[in-house]
Write an enzyme that holds these catalytic residues in place. Structure first.
Site, PDB file in Angstrom:
ATOM      1  N   ARG A 289       0.862  -1.189   0.000  1.00 45.04           N
ATOM      2  CA  ARG A 289       0.000   0.000   0.000  1.00 45.04           C
ATOM      3  C   ARG A 289       0.897   1.237   0.000  1.00 45.04           C
ATOM      4  O   ARG A 289       1.834   1.342   0.780  1.00 45.04           O
ATOM      5  CB  ARG A 289      -0.977   0.000   1.173  1.00 45.04           C
ATOM      6  CG  ARG A 289      -0.355  -0.054   2.548  1.00 45.04           C
ATOM      7  CD  ARG A 289      -1.413   0.154   3.633  1.00 45.04           C
ATOM      8  NE  ARG A 289      -0.915  -0.218   4.941  1.00 45.04           N
ATOM      9  CZ  ARG A 289      -0.169   0.552   5.724  1.00 45.04           C
ATOM     10  NH1 ARG A 289       0.190   1.755   5.305  1.00 45.04           N
ATOM     11  NH2 ARG A 289       0.227   0.133   6.908  1.00 45.04           N
ATOM     12  N   HIS A 293      -2.100   3.512   6.469  1.00 49.72           N
ATOM     13  CA  HIS A 293      -3.096   2.459   6.710  1.00 49.72           C
ATOM     14  C   HIS A 293      -4.508   3.019   6.571  1.00 49.72           C
ATOM     15  O   HIS A 293      -5.359   2.436   5.904  1.00 49.72           O
ATOM     16  CB  HIS A 293      -2.891   1.877   8.110  1.00 49.72           C
ATOM     17  CG  HIS A 293      -3.935   0.908   8.546  1.00 49.72           C
ATOM     18  ND1 HIS A 293      -4.072  -0.346   7.976  1.00 49.72           N
ATOM     19  CD2 HIS A 293      -4.919   1.014   9.475  1.00 49.72           C
ATOM     20  CE1 HIS A 293      -5.088  -0.975   8.552  1.00 49.72           C
ATOM     21  NE2 HIS A 293      -5.612  -0.179   9.454  1.00 49.72           N
ATOM     22  N   TYR A 302       6.931   4.273  10.707  1.00 52.19           N
ATOM     23  CA  TYR A 302       7.351   2.878  10.670  1.00 52.19           C
ATOM     24  C   TYR A 302       7.910   2.404   9.326  1.00 52.19           C
ATOM     25  O   TYR A 302       8.291   1.238   9.195  1.00 52.19           O
ATOM     26  CB  TYR A 302       6.208   1.950  11.108  1.00 52.19           C
ATOM     27  CG  TYR A 302       4.911   2.113  10.338  1.00 52.19           C
ATOM     28  CD1 TYR A 302       4.710   1.463   9.123  1.00 52.19           C
ATOM     29  CD2 TYR A 302       3.869   2.889  10.836  1.00 52.19           C
ATOM     30  CE1 TYR A 302       3.512   1.590   8.422  1.00 52.19           C
ATOM     31  CE2 TYR A 302       2.677   3.026  10.151  1.00 52.19           C
ATOM     32  CZ  TYR A 302       2.500   2.378   8.946  1.00 52.19           C
ATOM     33  OH  TYR A 302       1.315   2.507   8.257  1.00 52.19           O
TER      34      TYR A 302
END
Length: 393
Positions: A289, A293, A302
């Site tokens: 992706r 998120h 992250y």
């Protein structure tokens, strides 16, 4: 299969300590893209042997493009304060459209997960219908604005409603597949999920039940390498989700999730296998992706910009565009025309969805299990006041 060979090789050559060391090393970063990016030419005809016509290919391209432009539109609405929440599918479109293209829309039973805009478009849900859900309008075909966006449920498309807890739809899919088998129907139950779902007990229970009863099921894992912020290496002791299928008595295959043709080939084969009565298959689509998120996530905490950029070189939209050009199926003029048409469709749908009526606040007390709540709502002054405050205008 490739998964069998890979598992056997690891068993023979690696000790437990070595595997733990590799896992620790992998935890320092996210998934690594393969070398097959847009610099590789595919001049050979890969689609005819799969039973795909030129019209199929252009249709897949158009659907992937629609999913991308729709996703971008939803982000725009979110930034303007009109859409409360975004679950982005950018990067997943090739896996979603490639897989759904192999199904009989309205016949097979589909249980998508929240990122599956491309699946829903392929099955026939319109751009406007999707935006009605995003904007919580009364005519939202999924739930009448009761569910969060991307919590799909569509009777016309045989899409079973889901909920926010991860992986809970997988045992439901197994039950529906079992019912189809008992009724001797030729329908296949197809469930979509991310690799984070494979850490849930629901996943293993569903695979176990499907394996025991050899159910007409296809499990499609869209593995983007992260369960929100947790990388795959911290979720799983094995590199590949597909390896888990063999523990439950059926096959697992790995495909390039950014290549719609690769995904279609695997899912089409798995669906035929299930429809013949030969049992389930787990298809793992390695993808990525490109954005956070959700609109409530900051992915910069992250993963690195360099990692994201490396995966953008495998963009499924650009790859299918390149393939069509190489096959002389998409001229420059056609590409410009289709992009303009899709953009206009998305813009029209957004305007229509924004203008659509909001749900009547009183309808919040319908379609619920607790009938007593409806009676309570008629007499409780607090609820009456809240209802009045929510009323349009």
């Amino acid at each position: 299969s490739r998964s069998d060979a890979r598992s056997a090789s690891r068993t023979e050559t690696e000790t437990g300590g070595q595997r733990m060391a590799k896992a620790a090393e992998r935890r320092t970063g996210g998934p690594k893209p393969t070398a097959d990016d847009l610099s590789v030419l595919h001049v050979d005809d890969r689609h005819s042997s799969l039973g795909l016509t030129p019209d199929d290919l252009v249709g897949m391209y158009r659907t992937i493009l629609t999913a991308r432009l729709l996703d971008q539109k939803i982000w725009g609405l979110n930034r303007m304060g009109k859409a409360a929440f975004v679950v982005s599918g950018q990067g997943h479109e090739g896996a979603q459209v490639g897989a759904a293209w192999a199904l009989k829309a309205g016949h097979d039973i589909v249980l998508p997960y929240y990122r599956d805009t491309g699946v829903m478009l392929t099955l026939g849900m319109t751009v406007e219908q999707i935006l009605l859900a995003v904007l919580a309008r009364a005519d939202d075909p999924n739930s009448g604005a009761r569910q969060m966006p991307n919590h799909w449920g569509w009777k016309a498309g045989n899409v079973i409603t889901g909920s926010s807890p991860i992986a809970t739809h997988l045992p439901h899919a197994a039950g529906l597949a079992y019912a189809a088998k008992l009724r001797r129907e030729d329908r296949v139950a197809v469930s979509f999920f991310g690799e984070g779902a494979t850490s849930k007990g629901d996943f293993h229970e569903a695979l176990n039940f499907a394996g025991i009863h050899q159910l007409p099921m296809v499990f499609v894992c869209e593995n983007n390498g992260y369960a929100i912020s947790v990388p795959m290496a911290s979720e799983s002791a094995v590199d590949d989700v597909a390896d888990r299928a063999h523990s439950y008595g059926f096959g697992g295959v790995i495909v390039d999730g950014n290549d719609p043709l690769d995904v279609f080939a695997a899912v089409h084969s798995a669906v035929r296998h299930a429809r013949r009565g030969d049992g389930p298959t787990l298809v793992e689509c390695k993808t990525y992706r490109y954005l956070a998120h959700t609109s409530d996530d900051d992915d910069r905490t992250y993963r690195s910009a360099e990692e994201v950029e490396a995966w953008r070189k495998k963009d499924p939209l650009r790859r299918i565009t390149q393939y069509l050009i190489e096959q002389r199926l998409l001229s420059e003029a056609d590409e410009e025309r289709i992009e303009a048409e899709v953009k206009a469709e998305v813009d029209r749908a957004a305007k229509a969805a924004e203008a659509a009526a909001a749900p009547d606040p009183k309808s919040a007390y319908t379609k619920v299990f607790a009938d007593a709540l409806i009676e309570l709502a008629k007499h409780d002054e607090r609820i009456i006041a809240i209802t009045a405050a929510m009323a349009p205008g």
